[in-house]
Design a protein around this motif. Structure first.
Motif, mmCIF file in Angstrom:
data_model
loop_
_atom_site.group_PDB
_atom_site.id
_atom_site.type_symbol
_atom_site.label_atom_id
_atom_site.label_comp_id
_atom_site.label_asym_id
_atom_site.label_seq_id
_atom_site.Cartn_x
_atom_site.Cartn_y
_atom_site.Cartn_z
ATOM 1 N N THR A 29 0.837 -1.208 0.000
ATOM 2 C CA THR A 29 0.000 0.000 0.000
ATOM 3 C C THR A 29 0.864 1.247 0.000
ATOM 4 O O THR A 29 0.484 2.256 -0.592
ATOM 5 N N GLN A 30 2.027 1.204 0.630
ATOM 6 C CA GLN A 30 2.934 2.352 0.598
ATOM 7 C C GLN A 30 3.440 2.589 -0.820
ATOM 8 O O GLN A 30 3.600 3.733 -1.232
ATOM 9 N N GLU A 31 3.670 1.546 -1.560
ATOM 10 C CA GLU A 31 4.133 1.682 -2.939
ATOM 11 C C GLU A 31 3.062 2.343 -3.807
ATOM 12 O O GLU A 31 3.359 3.162 -4.664
ATOM 13 N N LEU A 32 1.813 2.019 -3.572
ATOM 14 C CA LEU A 32 0.729 2.602 -4.357
ATOM 15 C C LEU A 32 0.564 4.095 -4.077
ATOM 16 O O LEU A 32 0.130 4.854 -4.934
ATOM 17 N N LYS A 33 0.929 4.529 -2.878
ATOM 18 C CA LYS A 33 0.805 5.935 -2.504
ATOM 19 C C LYS A 33 2.055 6.738 -2.837
ATOM 20 O O LYS A 33 2.136 7.911 -2.509
ATOM 21 N N TYR A 34 3.017 6.134 -3.497
ATOM 22 C CA TYR A 34 4.286 6.804 -3.735
ATOM 23 C C TYR A 34 4.148 8.023 -4.643
ATOM 24 O O TYR A 34 4.828 9.031 -4.435
ATOM 25 N N GLN A 35 3.256 7.983 -5.630
ATOM 26 C CA GLN A 35 3.060 9.142 -6.508
ATOM 27 C C GLN A 35 2.525 10.330 -5.708
ATOM 28 O O GLN A 35 2.910 11.474 -5.948
ATOM 29 N N GLU A 36 1.662 10.058 -4.764
ATOM 30 C CA GLU A 36 1.155 11.120 -3.893
ATOM 31 C C GLU A 36 2.294 11.754 -3.093
ATOM 32 O O GLU A 36 2.350 12.975 -2.947
ATOM 33 N N ILE A 37 3.229 10.954 -2.611
ATOM 34 C CA ILE A 37 4.380 11.463 -1.870
ATOM 35 C C ILE A 37 5.257 12.323 -2.781
ATOM 36 O O ILE A 37 5.742 13.376 -2.368
ATOM 37 N N ILE A 38 5.446 11.900 -4.006
ATOM 38 C CA ILE A 38 6.235 12.685 -4.963
ATOM 39 C C ILE A 38 5.589 14.051 -5.178
ATOM 40 O O ILE A 38 6.273 15.080 -5.188
ATOM 41 N N ASN A 39 4.270 14.077 -5.302
ATOM 42 C CA ASN A 39 3.568 15.347 -5.478
ATOM 43 C C ASN A 39 3.711 16.247 -4.255
ATOM 44 O O ASN A 39 3.918 17.457 -4.379
ATOM 45 N N HIS A 40 3.631 15.650 -3.074
ATOM 46 C CA HIS A 40 3.771 16.426 -1.832
ATOM 47 C C HIS A 40 5.191 16.958 -1.674
ATOM 48 O O HIS A 40 5.381 18.077 -1.169
ATOM 49 N N LYS A 41 6.178 16.189 -2.098
ATOM 50 C CA LYS A 41 7.570 16.668 -2.058
ATOM 51 C C LYS A 41 7.765 17.853 -3.003
ATOM 52 O O LYS A 41 8.461 18.812 -2.675
ATOM 53 N N SER A 42 7.146 17.788 -4.167
ATOM 54 C CA SER A 42 7.280 18.911 -5.109
ATOM 55 C C SER A 42 6.552 20.144 -4.590
ATOM 56 O O SER A 42 6.994 21.268 -4.836
ATOM 57 N N ASN A 43 5.451 19.960 -3.856
ATOM 58 C CA ASN A 43 4.774 21.100 -3.227
ATOM 59 C C ASN A 43 5.693 21.778 -2.217
ATOM 60 O O ASN A 43 5.744 23.005 -2.133
ATOM 61 N N LEU A 44 6.427 20.982 -1.445
ATOM 62 C CA LEU A 44 7.360 21.531 -0.461
ATOM 63 C C LEU A 44 8.521 22.240 -1.154
ATOM 64 O O LEU A 44 8.943 23.316 -0.727
ATOM 65 N N ALA A 45 9.008 21.672 -2.234
ATOM 66 C CA ALA A 45 10.119 22.291 -2.973
ATOM 67 C C ALA A 45 9.704 23.636 -3.573
ATOM 68 O O ALA A 45 10.529 24.540 -3.697
ATOM 69 N N ALA A 46 8.439 23.787 -3.895
ATOM 70 C CA ALA A 46 7.954 25.039 -4.476
ATOM 71 C C ALA A 46 7.902 26.170 -3.448
ATOM 72 O O ALA A 46 7.774 27.331 -3.823
ATOM 73 N N LEU A 47 8.006 25.851 -2.167
ATOM 74 C CA LEU A 47 7.956 26.886 -1.124
ATOM 75 C C LEU A 47 9.252 27.689 -1.025
ATOM 76 O O LEU A 47 9.293 28.700 -0.348
ATOM 77 N N ASP A 48 10.306 27.238 -1.648
ATOM 78 C CA ASP A 48 11.630 27.883 -1.594
ATOM 79 C C ASP A 48 12.235 27.870 -0.195
ATOM 80 O O ASP A 48 13.202 28.569 0.061
ATOM 81 N N GLU A 49 11.654 27.158 0.728
ATOM 82 C CA GLU A 49 12.220 26.967 2.058
ATOM 83 C C GLU A 49 12.147 25.481 2.369
ATOM 84 O O GLU A 49 11.134 24.845 2.133
ATOM 85 N N ALA A 50 13.207 24.958 2.931
ATOM 86 C CA ALA A 50 13.244 23.539 3.263
ATOM 87 C C ALA A 50 12.874 23.330 4.734
ATOM 88 O O ALA A 50 12.973 24.239 5.553
ATOM 89 N N VAL A 51 12.472 22.130 5.042
ATOM 90 C CA VAL A 51 12.269 21.737 6.432
ATOM 91 C C VAL A 51 13.624 21.303 6.960
ATOM 92 O O VAL A 51 14.252 20.416 6.393
ATOM 93 N N GLU A 52 14.070 21.936 8.012
ATOM 94 C CA GLU A 52 15.362 21.594 8.611
ATOM 95 C C GLU A 52 15.141 20.832 9.903
ATOM 96 O O GLU A 52 14.193 21.099 10.642
ATOM 97 N N LEU A 53 16.035 19.915 10.170
ATOM 98 C CA LEU A 53 16.021 19.170 11.422
ATOM 99 C C LEU A 53 17.310 19.486 12.159
ATOM 100 O O LEU A 53 18.392 19.163 11.684
ATOM 101 N N GLN A 54 17.174 20.123 13.308
ATOM 102 C CA GLN A 54 18.335 20.473 14.123
ATOM 103 C C GLN A 54 18.401 19.510 15.293
ATOM 104 O O GLN A 54 17.420 19.337 16.017
ATOM 105 N N LYS A 55 19.568 18.909 15.474
ATOM 106 C CA LYS A 55 19.748 17.887 16.504
ATOM 107 C C LYS A 55 20.702 18.417 17.565
ATOM 108 O O LYS A 55 21.762 18.935 17.253
#
Length: 133
Positions: A29-55
């Motif tokens: 089921t995760q494989e079937l939803k992979y195109q949706e994830i690709i679309n969501h990643k491109s939506n994030l890339a269009a924001l011109d700001e990345a999500v950063e993780l500070q440890k």
């Protein structure tokens, strides 16, 4: 011949009892939803700001773009590749209330794959981070 047969029977029993937790139970089921994830990643890339993780020693802190800080809903999934019993999910409300921070003492040491899914006005955003604690 007897020694070989004994080895094969023992190896078969060992193989059947051994658990392989490196594969998700619902990977189809995760494989079937992979195109949706690709679309969501491109939506994030269009924001011109990345999500950063500070440890740091005490916590993992996410630095989110302004739009995602005001997201309507979402989840943060913590996946432990070698121990599925330690996997858990945090709702967006809990994540926002914690000021986008997760205490590292709740996670323990090891490798984690953290996925952030957020939705704002019906549009999805996806970010994935691999962390070694």
């Amino acid at each position: 011949f007897t020694l070989f047969c004994s080895f094969m029977v023992g190896f078969t029993i060992y193989s059947v009892r051994n658990q392989n937790e490196l594969v998700d139970r619902d990977y189809y089921t995760q494989e079937l939803k992979y195109q949706e994830i690709i679309n969501h990643k491109s939506n994030l890339a269009a924001l011109d700001e990345a999500v950063e993780l500070q440890k740091n020693e005490e916590s993992l802190r996410f630095v989110l773009p302004e739009l995602l800080q005001q997201a309507d809903s979402g989840t943060v999934d913590f996946y432990r590749p070698n121990d599925q019993r330690r996997d858990f999910e945090i709702s967006w409300e809990q994540f926002r209330a914690a000021n986008f921070q997760i205490p590292t003492d709740e996670l323990g040491t090891g490798k984690w794959v953290i996925t952030l899914k957020a939705y704002k006005s019906g549009k999805g955003y996806f970010s994935e981070h691999r962390v070694q604690l």
